[in-house]
Scaffold this motif. Structure first.
Motif, PDB file in Angstrom:
ATOM      1  N   LEU A 360       0.826  -1.215   0.000  1.00 38.86           N
ATOM      2  CA  LEU A 360       0.000   0.000   0.000  1.00 38.86           C
ATOM      3  C   LEU A 360       0.858   1.262   0.000  1.00 38.86           C
ATOM      4  O   LEU A 360       0.322   2.366  -0.007  1.00 38.86           O
ATOM      5  CB  LEU A 360      -0.928   0.024   1.221  1.00 38.86           C
ATOM      6  N   ASN A 361       2.164   1.101   0.010  1.00 38.47           N
ATOM      7  CA  ASN A 361       3.098   2.217   0.046  1.00 38.47           C
ATOM      8  C   ASN A 361       2.801   3.120   1.253  1.00 38.47           C
ATOM      9  O   ASN A 361       1.876   2.882   2.028  1.00 38.47           O
ATOM     10  CB  ASN A 361       3.033   3.022  -1.265  1.00 38.47           C
ATOM     11  N   LEU A 362       3.613   4.135   1.435  1.00 35.51           N
ATOM     12  CA  LEU A 362       3.352   5.098   2.492  1.00 35.51           C
ATOM     13  C   LEU A 362       2.265   6.073   2.048  1.00 35.51           C
ATOM     14  O   LEU A 362       2.186   6.415   0.858  1.00 35.51           O
ATOM     15  CB  LEU A 362       4.629   5.867   2.833  1.00 35.51           C
ATOM     16  N   PRO A 363       1.436   6.523   2.964  1.00 34.46           N
ATOM     17  CA  PRO A 363       0.312   7.381   2.572  1.00 34.46           C
ATOM     18  C   PRO A 363       0.746   8.775   2.140  1.00 34.46           C
ATOM     19  O   PRO A 363       1.730   9.323   2.634  1.00 34.46           O
ATOM     20  CB  PRO A 363      -0.549   7.439   3.841  1.00 34.46           C
ATOM     21  N   HIS A 364       0.001   9.336   1.203  1.00 35.29           N
ATOM     22  CA  HIS A 364       0.163  10.719   0.770  1.00 35.29           C
ATOM     23  C   HIS A 364      -0.935  11.574   1.413  1.00 35.29           C
ATOM     24  O   HIS A 364      -1.822  11.055   2.100  1.00 35.29           O
ATOM     25  CB  HIS A 364       0.057  10.818  -0.753  1.00 35.29           C
ATOM     26  N   ARG A 365      -0.905  12.883   1.149  1.00 34.80           N
ATOM     27  CA  ARG A 365      -1.931  13.807   1.629  1.00 34.80           C
ATOM     28  C   ARG A 365      -2.112  14.905   0.586  1.00 34.80           C
ATOM     29  O   ARG A 365      -1.135  15.406   0.024  1.00 34.80           O
ATOM     30  CB  ARG A 365      -1.499  14.425   2.969  1.00 34.80           C
ATOM     31  N   THR A 366      -3.354  15.250   0.314  1.00 35.32           N
ATOM     32  CA  THR A 366      -3.604  16.331  -0.638  1.00 35.32           C
ATOM     33  C   THR A 366      -3.207  17.668  -0.008  1.00 35.32           C
ATOM     34  O   THR A 366      -3.535  17.939   1.149  1.00 35.32           O
ATOM     35  CB  THR A 366      -5.074  16.377  -1.057  1.00 35.32           C
ATOM     36  N   THR A 367      -2.507  18.486  -0.774  1.00 31.54           N
ATOM     37  CA  THR A 367      -2.025  19.767  -0.266  1.00 31.54           C
ATOM     38  C   THR A 367      -2.984  20.915  -0.574  1.00 31.54           C
ATOM     39  O   THR A 367      -2.768  22.035  -0.120  1.00 31.54           O
ATOM     40  CB  THR A 367      -0.652  20.094  -0.868  1.00 31.54           C
ATOM     41  N   ARG A 368      -4.031  20.639  -1.367  1.00 36.30           N
ATOM     42  CA  ARG A 368      -5.074  21.627  -1.661  1.00 36.30           C
ATOM     43  C   ARG A 368      -6.322  20.873  -2.104  1.00 36.30           C
ATOM     44  O   ARG A 368      -6.278  19.661  -2.307  1.00 36.30           O
ATOM     45  CB  ARG A 368      -4.619  22.596  -2.750  1.00 36.30           C
ATOM     46  N   ASP A 369      -7.446  21.557  -2.218  1.00 35.46           N
ATOM     47  CA  ASP A 369      -8.651  20.943  -2.774  1.00 35.46           C
ATOM     48  C   ASP A 369      -8.368  20.548  -4.217  1.00 35.46           C
ATOM     49  O   ASP A 369      -7.877  21.361  -5.012  1.00 35.46           O
ATOM     50  CB  ASP A 369      -9.827  21.914  -2.742  1.00 35.46           C
TER      51      ASP A 369
END
Length: 486
Positions: A360-369
């Motif tokens: 599942l790899n390491l999680p990402h996060r959205t930096t904007r809408d």
């Protein structure tokens, strides 16, 4: 009457909380909500990548959502969605979710768990430093070949059987330490044990995915303390090496990653290197080096799976050994040989496909809408990529659960690189040490298969089943024997 009003109030509150739990952001991807507070955690089991893949078949085979703890998550399930998000919209998906556990362990330093402008500058520096150190060039080939000779002697002096994963981990650790810190350790050195046991990044996927487990860690002081002490001991080793580098630093003779970082601190103008807070600089260098070291040690897992496949499917040993004799002969293997070795390259690519390391790899996060595949995803939404599903996609791979290197050869027997195999992830967060890992895989297997015939240890159970103890898909511990080829 008062009791009646109190009861109605409690019921209304419960209904509100229940409805709030099931409410999603507007135009959000479909997916399961699970149980209040926990979300789908109780259903994930030992192989969350497979559970999430089945849920994707039900809700959305491309982009799906789910509730984990208090947060809504996104998971990307096919190569098209992954490329769209992480490559074409890479900056929008380049963040990391906040984790109290890792904030505690890293103090906001390093590379893996930071983001924003600091991460961009630090990553840019890392690419430059590793390239300057010869990543992908002959100097790296020499480091790997030199360490293999030590490993080969270890194999032959082991007597009967060899602890595969421990031996490989020590060899890979030394290669990584040479590049990062200009130092290697004897296999029986206590420092080697400290470094190879430092794998907090490989905590279970649950530790990475939801902050709710911080509450559980407080109830598990022994485990919590073990993780913390493990990190402290490893950082102490790295800090001692850094201090030695500072005492002997020569700007005109930079030998490793630590030297390049010190040079940046002392003489360059980078915003995140020239702080007057030298303690913070040292801490950043320690954690940055630690992050790269742990990532480098992960190559051990792919090498281990490769040996498992060589032991289970012995015909590939014979075929690759013949290719090695024809192409390399008595020469020292380098990356320049690989273009003429389709069987070894197809074997390695199939190992990456069949036994996905970071499922599942390491999680990402959205930096904007952002908008993805017609869905609206709010800023700060955590995002996973199901690499296991991509590597087992029946639309791309016939009989995906079978180990078959021949699928990577064309009708003329030439190797075909596949963009559907992404063991090192892709986009802005692509593995910084990918070239080192690829060089290790090719040269190690060329040397091992060319010199030794590998055999299963008598009575040793050996399967392609994995050890689900961590976030990395590792083989179960196994032993094997070697015999010199004539």
């Amino acid at each position: 009457m008062d009791d009646y009003i109190c009861l109605i109030t409690v019921l209304l509150i419960l209904i509100y909380l229940w409805l709030s739990w099931y409410r999603k952001p507007k135009n959000f991807p479909p997916g399961p909500r699970g149980l209040p507070i926990l979300g789908i955690v109780p259903y994930l089991g030992k192989h969350p990548e497979k559970v999430l893949s089945k849920l994707a078949d039900k809700y959305n085979p491309s982009v799906m959502s789910f509730r984990m703890g208090r947060m809504d998550w996104i998971i990307l399930n096919d190569i098209e969605a992954i490329n769209q998000a992480l490559v074409k919209q890479g900056e929008d998906f380049s963040g990391r979710p906040k984790s109290p556990l890792f904030d505690m362990l890293t103090n906001g330093c390093g590379l893996v768990f930071v983001d924003g402008e600091r991460w961009k500058e630090q990553r840019k520096f890392g690419i430059m430093a590793l390239r300057s150190l010869g990543m992908g060039k002959r100097i790296l080939d020499e480091i790997i070949n030199k360490e293999f000779e030590v490993l080969a002697n270890h194999f032959e002096s082991s007597g009967s059987s060899i602890d595969a994963m421990t031996s490989l981990r020590k060899a890979v650790t030394n290669i990584t330490c040479e590049v990062l810190m200009g130092k290697r350790f004897e296999y029986n050195d206590p420092v080697m044990e400290i470094i190879t046991e430092h794998r907090f990044v490989l905590l279970s996927i649950m530790d990475l995915l939801h902050n709710i487990l911080v509450l559980f860690f407080k109830l598990l002081p022994d485990y919590h303390l073990e993780v913390l002490l493990n990190t402290i001991n490893s950082l102490a080793v790295i800090q001692e090496i850094i201090e030695s580098h500072k005492r002997n630093f020569d700007q005109n003779n930079k030998k490793d990653f630590v030297d390049y970082f010190i040079d940046e601190m002392l003489y360059k103008e980078g915003n995140y290197f020239t702080s007057t807070n030298f303690i913070m600089q040292d801490e950043q260098l320690c954690h940055y080096t630690r992050d790269l070291l742990v990532a480098g040690i992960n190559t051990t897992t792919a090498l281990g799976w490769g040996i498992v496949c060589l032991l289970l499917y012995r015909g590939h040993q014979t075929k690759i050994a013949k290719e090695i004799q024809q192409v390399i002969g008595d020469e020292t293997p380098t990356l320049h040989h690989q273009d003429r070795m389709p069987h070894l390259r197809s074997f390695i690519q199939e190992v990456h496909r069949c036994r996905s390391i970071a499922t599942l790899n390491l999680p990402h996060r959205t930096t904007r809408d952002v908008r993805l595949n017609g869905y609206d995803i709010p800023k700060n939404t955590p995002v996973l990529t199901n690499i296991w599903r991509v590597h087992n996609d029946p639309r791309v791979w016939k009989d995906p659960h079978k180990f078959n290197p021949g699928r990577h050869l064309d009708s003329n027997g030439k190797f075909v690189h596949s963009a559907h195999i992404i063991p090192f992830a892709c986009g802005y967060r692509r593995c910084l040490g990918e070239r080192i890992a690829r060089a290790e895989m090719f040269i190690f297997f060329a040397k091992i298969i060319g010199r030794f015939e590998l055999n299963k240890d008598d009575g040793e159970p050996l399967t392609l089943d994995n050890d689900p103890a961590g976030a990395v898909n590792s083989p179960k511990p196994f032993r094997f024997t070697v015999r010199r080829r004539s």
